[in-house]
Design an enzyme around this catalytic site. Structure first.
Site, PDB file in Angstrom:
ATOM      1  N   TYR A  81       0.847  -1.110   0.066  1.00 30.91           N
ATOM      2  CA  TYR A  81       0.050   0.108  -0.048  1.00 30.91           C
ATOM      3  C   TYR A  81       0.880   1.070  -0.098  1.00 30.91           C
ATOM      4  O   TYR A  81       1.869   1.401   0.605  1.00 30.91           O
ATOM      5  CB  TYR A  81      -0.720   0.193   1.237  1.00 30.91           C
ATOM      6  CG  TYR A  81      -2.088  -0.859   1.092  1.00 30.91           C
ATOM      7  CD1 TYR A  81      -3.294  -0.525   0.589  1.00 30.91           C
ATOM      8  CD2 TYR A  81      -2.096  -2.110   1.775  1.00 30.91           C
ATOM      9  CE1 TYR A  81      -4.423  -1.320   0.690  1.00 30.91           C
ATOM     10  CE2 TYR A  81      -3.197  -3.056   1.763  1.00 30.91           C
ATOM     11  CZ  TYR A  81      -4.191  -2.472   1.274  1.00 30.91           C
ATOM     12  OH  TYR A  81      -5.399  -3.426   1.281  1.00 30.91           O
ATOM     13  N   TYR A 100      -0.746  -9.891   0.436  1.00 28.65           N
ATOM     14  CA  TYR A 100       0.335  -9.260   1.334  1.00 28.65           C
ATOM     15  C   TYR A 100       0.059  -9.994   2.640  1.00 28.65           C
ATOM     16  O   TYR A 100      -0.884 -10.458   3.144  1.00 28.65           O
ATOM     17  CB  TYR A 100       0.197  -7.786   1.506  1.00 28.65           C
ATOM     18  CG  TYR A 100      -1.089  -7.263   1.925  1.00 28.65           C
ATOM     19  CD1 TYR A 100      -1.330  -7.165   3.389  1.00 28.65           C
ATOM     20  CD2 TYR A 100      -2.001  -6.806   1.139  1.00 28.65           C
ATOM     21  CE1 TYR A 100      -2.538  -6.762   3.706  1.00 28.65           C
ATOM     22  CE2 TYR A 100      -3.124  -6.123   1.244  1.00 28.65           C
ATOM     23  CZ  TYR A 100      -3.554  -6.088   2.851  1.00 28.65           C
ATOM     24  OH  TYR A 100      -4.635  -5.558   3.037  1.00 28.65           O
ATOM     25  N   ARG A 106      -3.333 -11.755   3.242  1.00 21.72           N
ATOM     26  CA  ARG A 106      -4.561 -11.403   2.869  1.00 21.72           C
ATOM     27  C   ARG A 106      -4.635 -11.779   1.348  1.00 21.72           C
ATOM     28  O   ARG A 106      -3.664 -11.566   0.606  1.00 21.72           O
ATOM     29  CB  ARG A 106      -4.753  -9.985   2.663  1.00 21.72           C
ATOM     30  CG  ARG A 106      -4.667  -9.208   4.155  1.00 21.72           C
ATOM     31  CD  ARG A 106      -5.942  -9.513   4.924  1.00 21.72           C
ATOM     32  NE  ARG A 106      -6.995  -9.986   4.646  1.00 21.72           N
ATOM     33  CZ  ARG A 106      -7.906  -9.189   4.013  1.00 21.72           C
ATOM     34  NH1 ARG A 106      -7.764  -7.663   4.202  1.00 21.72           N
ATOM     35  NH2 ARG A 106      -9.171  -9.808   3.737  1.00 21.72           N
ATOM     36  N   HIS A 138      -7.347  -8.330  -2.701  1.00 21.05           N
ATOM     37  CA  HIS A 138      -8.660  -7.612  -2.570  1.00 21.05           C
ATOM     38  C   HIS A 138      -8.301  -6.183  -2.985  1.00 21.05           C
ATOM     39  O   HIS A 138      -7.885  -5.551  -2.585  1.00 21.05           O
ATOM     40  CB  HIS A 138      -9.027  -7.886  -1.098  1.00 21.05           C
ATOM     41  CG  HIS A 138      -8.179  -7.293   0.006  1.00 21.05           C
ATOM     42  ND1 HIS A 138      -6.726  -7.839   0.250  1.00 21.05           N
ATOM     43  CD2 HIS A 138      -8.239  -6.282   0.618  1.00 21.05           C
ATOM     44  CE1 HIS A 138      -6.377  -6.999   1.150  1.00 21.05           C
ATOM     45  NE2 HIS A 138      -7.045  -5.968   1.318  1.00 21.05           N
ATOM     46  N   HIS A 152     -10.632  -2.680  -1.466  1.00 24.80           N
ATOM     47  CA  HIS A 152     -11.438  -2.204  -0.381  1.00 24.80           C
ATOM     48  C   HIS A 152     -12.439  -1.427  -0.793  1.00 24.80           C
ATOM     49  O   HIS A 152     -12.204  -0.353  -1.840  1.00 24.80           O
ATOM     50  CB  HIS A 152     -10.676  -1.397   0.562  1.00 24.80           C
ATOM     51  CG  HIS A 152      -9.737  -2.388   1.328  1.00 24.80           C
ATOM     52  ND1 HIS A 152     -10.017  -2.851   2.800  1.00 24.80           N
ATOM     53  CD2 HIS A 152      -8.478  -2.802   1.406  1.00 24.80           C
ATOM     54  CE1 HIS A 152      -9.183  -3.234   3.179  1.00 24.80           C
ATOM     55  NE2 HIS A 152      -8.146  -3.464   2.686  1.00 24.80           N
TER      56      HIS A 152
HETATM   57 FE   LIG Z   1      -6.160  -4.452   2.386  1.00 29.29          FE
END
Ligand SMILES: [Fe+2]
Lengths: 163, 231
Positions: free
Chosen positions: B102, B141, B151, B154, B156
């Site tokens: 991110y 990640y 995870r 995905h 959000h």
């Molecule tokens: Fe996330």
């Protein structure tokens, strides 16, 4: 109601919600309803009384205004708002890492007849205080929110006609 | 307005997802009868959407550059519980880059940032509730939740319908991803059907040939938009 499609489930917003919800440019803004300008602020704590530093709080004004704030490194949030004319409260909506389904609560204004609001009838009296702000200075209302532990904030489950 | 369907949404306390342990109210939610304040909300519109907001491949890229990663488009409809489209619903989206990183001060994952990708997007539904955005496939990640937790890929989503009661935050997964069944956050969902509802389907009919694969993800908000015809 003829319900044919089940609701899309919630999932936590995770720790990086700022990317989508507090972007560095292009901030979402809504006009506030007319009224006395006020400031709402407080700190969000977890069940161990540690500040929640990665939360997002939205204020939904009863007259359709809306503002949001991320909590800072001390778990503090602050919102510029206007005093509602039609209700003794504003709705608050809280998400963060670890919150699976958003939490909904209210901030009641101490200088109103909040005791007679219909919602209070469903809340044990000992817990009323978790929803009522204190007024530090004129126009500045403080409400700390506790996600668990001692003096856990009252959170609501909004009902509907089940027809 | 319909009640929140707790057979679909995850409960507050889910011990397998460690972060929920200290962030889950234990007193039980207080039932609240909706008032006008919960049945209305702000009105968002095209003025809230930047020209490039629905194009994550380009919206943070240098001139002539593009985000790195498999090119995809995500589309679908925002619906109410009767299956009617919700027009002018605002979707805020955010995601990791193709390497699972991110663009966020608190993300310290090993995978590199992509200088041409921010992971921010925003889109408004059309008159039928339809939406679409272009992006790159996010990477899986790791996250701190015991010795080894990952995870799945995905995206959000934060969704505004027409009322406070409809406010939704969720995540979209990708059909066929083997990471889905290992994820402690996915496991907070109360049923396999709920997981399925968050899993976007590969949708070859909407691919842009020689350009991008399409994934379809419909979003159902609680309630039903009233019409003058209803009794
Ligand atoms: Fe996330």
């Amino acid at each position: 109601m003829n319900v044919s499609r089940p609701q899309t489930p919630s999932q936590t917003a995770g720790p990086f919600l700022h990317i989508g919800m507090i972007p560095s440019t292009n901030t979402l803004i809504q006009p506030l309803p007319p009224g006395e300008p006020i400031t709402l602020h407080g700190t969000i704590f977890d069940a161990e009384a540690a500040p929640v530093t990665d939360a997002l709080i939205e204020m939904w004004h009863p007259e359709a205004g809306w503002v949001r704030s991320a909590t800072d490194g001390e778990g503090a949030w602050q919102l510029a708002a206007t005093r509602p004319a039609t209700a003794p409260f504003v709705n608050l909506w809280i998400i963060a890492r670890g919150i699976n389904t958003p939490l909904q609560t209210r901030l009641y204004f101490p200088d109103t007849d909040w005791q007679s609001d219909p919602a209070m009838a469903h809340i044990p009296e000992a817990r009323h205080a978790t929803l009522v702000a204190s007024q530090a200075t004129t126009g500045a209302y403080r409400l700390d929110i506790r996600l668990g532990g001692e003096a856990e904030t009252v959170f609501f489950d909004l009902k509907g006609e089940d027809t | 307005m319909t009640p929140l369907d707790w057979t679909r949404h995850p409960p507050a306390l889910t011990p397998g997802y460690f972060s929920s342990l200290t962030r889950s109210p234990r007193e039980g939610l207080i039932p609240l009868d909706p008032t006008e304040a919960e049945l209305t909300g702000p009105v968002f519109g095209t003025q809230d959407i930047g020209e490039m907001d629905a194009d994550l491949i380009h919206n943070a890229a240098s001139p002539d550059a593009m985000a790195i990663g498999p090119r995809i488009l995500v589309h679908g409809r925002v619906l109410d519980e009767t299956g009617r489209g919700v027009p002018d619903a605002l979707l805020e989206i955010w995601q990791a880059n193709a390497g699972g990183r991110y663009r966020h001060a608190r993300d310290g994952y090993l995978a590199p940032l992509d200088p041409d990708f921010s992971g921010f997007g925003r889109v408004l539904t059309d008159e039928d509730g339809g939406y679409r955005f272009d992006t790159v496939m996010p990477g899986a990640y790791p996250f701190p939740n015991g010795p080894n937790a990952w995870r799945p890929a995905h995206i959000h989503f934060s969704v505004f319908g027409w009322a406070f009661a409809q406010r939704l935050v969720t995540q979209m997964y990708f059909e066929g991803d083997p990471m889905i069944r290992h994820c402690p956050i996915v496991a907070t969902l109360p049923s396999a059907e709920a997981v399925d509802a968050l899993t976007a389907r590969y949708d070859p009919d909407h691919d842009r040939p020689m350009d991008a694969r399409a994934f379809r993800f419909d979003i159902v908000l609680r309630g039903r938009r009233a019409t003058p015809m209803e009794t």
